[in-house]
Scaffold this active site. Structure first.
Site, mmCIF file in Angstrom:
data_model
loop_
_atom_site.group_PDB
_atom_site.id
_atom_site.type_symbol
_atom_site.label_atom_id
_atom_site.label_comp_id
_atom_site.label_asym_id
_atom_site.label_seq_id
_atom_site.Cartn_x
_atom_site.Cartn_y
_atom_site.Cartn_z
ATOM 1 N N ASN A 90 22.528 37.699 -24.656
ATOM 2 C CA ASN A 90 22.835 36.580 -25.544
ATOM 3 C C ASN A 90 24.330 36.331 -25.718
ATOM 4 O OD1 ASN A 90 22.393 34.688 -27.954
ATOM 5 N ND2 ASN A 90 23.482 36.391 -28.911
ATOM 6 N N TYR A 155 32.963 27.039 -19.380
ATOM 7 C CA TYR A 155 31.710 27.395 -20.042
ATOM 8 C C TYR A 155 30.518 26.784 -19.316
ATOM 9 C CZ TYR A 155 28.171 27.763 -23.715
ATOM 10 O OH TYR A 155 27.016 28.032 -24.427
ATOM 11 N N THR A 190 25.414 27.450 -35.401
ATOM 12 C CA THR A 190 25.867 28.842 -35.328
ATOM 13 C C THR A 190 27.390 28.844 -35.471
ATOM 14 O OG1 THR A 190 26.340 28.933 -32.953
ATOM 15 C CG2 THR A 190 24.037 29.264 -33.626
#
Length: 254
Positions: A90, A155, A190
């Site tokens: 994760n 990313y 998040t």
């Protein structure tokens, strides 16, 4: 779902999706290995997990771009629990950068988001084969499309690579009874954006825009993504491998 006597390793377990998944696994009686850089946060998550079924998690403080730390994750897990049933890859970083910024952002992101996953998975593989366990990789819809509202070139590349890694390792380990799948969230509430360098004001602006524009008019919560991770890690998904599961409130339709 029941994870009694199952050993579950979760990287990036100190916050966000990883922390939420840890608590949800704990509710299903899993023996947890919580991996992250922030030891204080890991301790808080571990306390929450232990409160569920009185099973004390193992905490491993680790920098995933450090090979020795990655090796420590596996050696300490085997020392304490003796096996690995589930690996949840994760942890990730979201360094901002464009092609104009040179190679440094790429090297940083790939070291954390891809190389460490490759190494940890490789080291865990003999134990996963023995347990006939499974792997869940947490990827992103950035694997399919550029992120419009930020320079996230490295990313996006790392997540596209992770999806291909999921498929290739699923094919590789399928004959050994090991399943490998990916969860690909869209915008999720998040600490990720703030950790990537956005101010709180910028984060609020991003969230407002996404809540307004996504087809379902909302972003995902960590619990939504964690629930999908648990499903794929469970025996209910016993016939699923090499799959890429999108959970994005319709973002990829835009």
């Amino acid at each position: 779902m029941d994870f009694s006597n199952k050993v579950v390793v979760i990287t990036g377990a100190s916050s966000g999706i990883g922390a939420t998944a840890a608590v949800m696994f704990a509710k299903q009686s899993a023996k947890l290995v919580l991996v992250g850089r922030n030891e204080a946060n890991l301790n808080k998550v571990a306390t929450q997990c232990e409160a569920e079924k009185k099973i004390k998690p193992l905490i491993v403080k680790a920098e995933l771009n450090n090979d020795q730390d990655v090796k420590k994750i596996v050696t300490e897990t085997i020392k304490v629990f003796g096996k690995i049933d589930v690996l949840v890859n994760n942890a990730a970083v979201g360094v901002r950068g464009s092609i104009k910024d040179g190679i440094e952002p790429y090297d940083q992101v790939m070291a954390n988001n891809m190389r460490s996953v490759y190494l940890l998975t490789s080291l865990a593989t003999p134990h996963l084969i023995k347990a006939r366990g499974n792997i869940v990789n947490v990827s992103s819809v950035a694997a399919f499309k550029p992120i419009k509202d930020a320079d996230y070139l490295p990313y996006c590349i790392s997540k596209a690579a992770l999806d291909q890694f999921t498929k290739c390792v699923a094919l590789d380990l399928g004959p050994d009874g090991v399943r490998v799948n990916s969860v690909n969230p869209g915008g999720t509430k998040t600490p990720f954006a703030e950790n990537a360098g956005f101010s709180k004001e910028q984060v609020n602006e991003l969230y407002e825009g996404r809540n307004k524009n996504y087809p379902l008019r909302k972003m995902a919560e960590s619990e939504d993504v964690a629930d999908l991770i648990l499903y794929l890690a469970s025996d209910r998904a016993r016939s699923i491998t090499g799959s890429i599961y999108v959970i994005d409130n319709g973002e990829t339709l835009m």
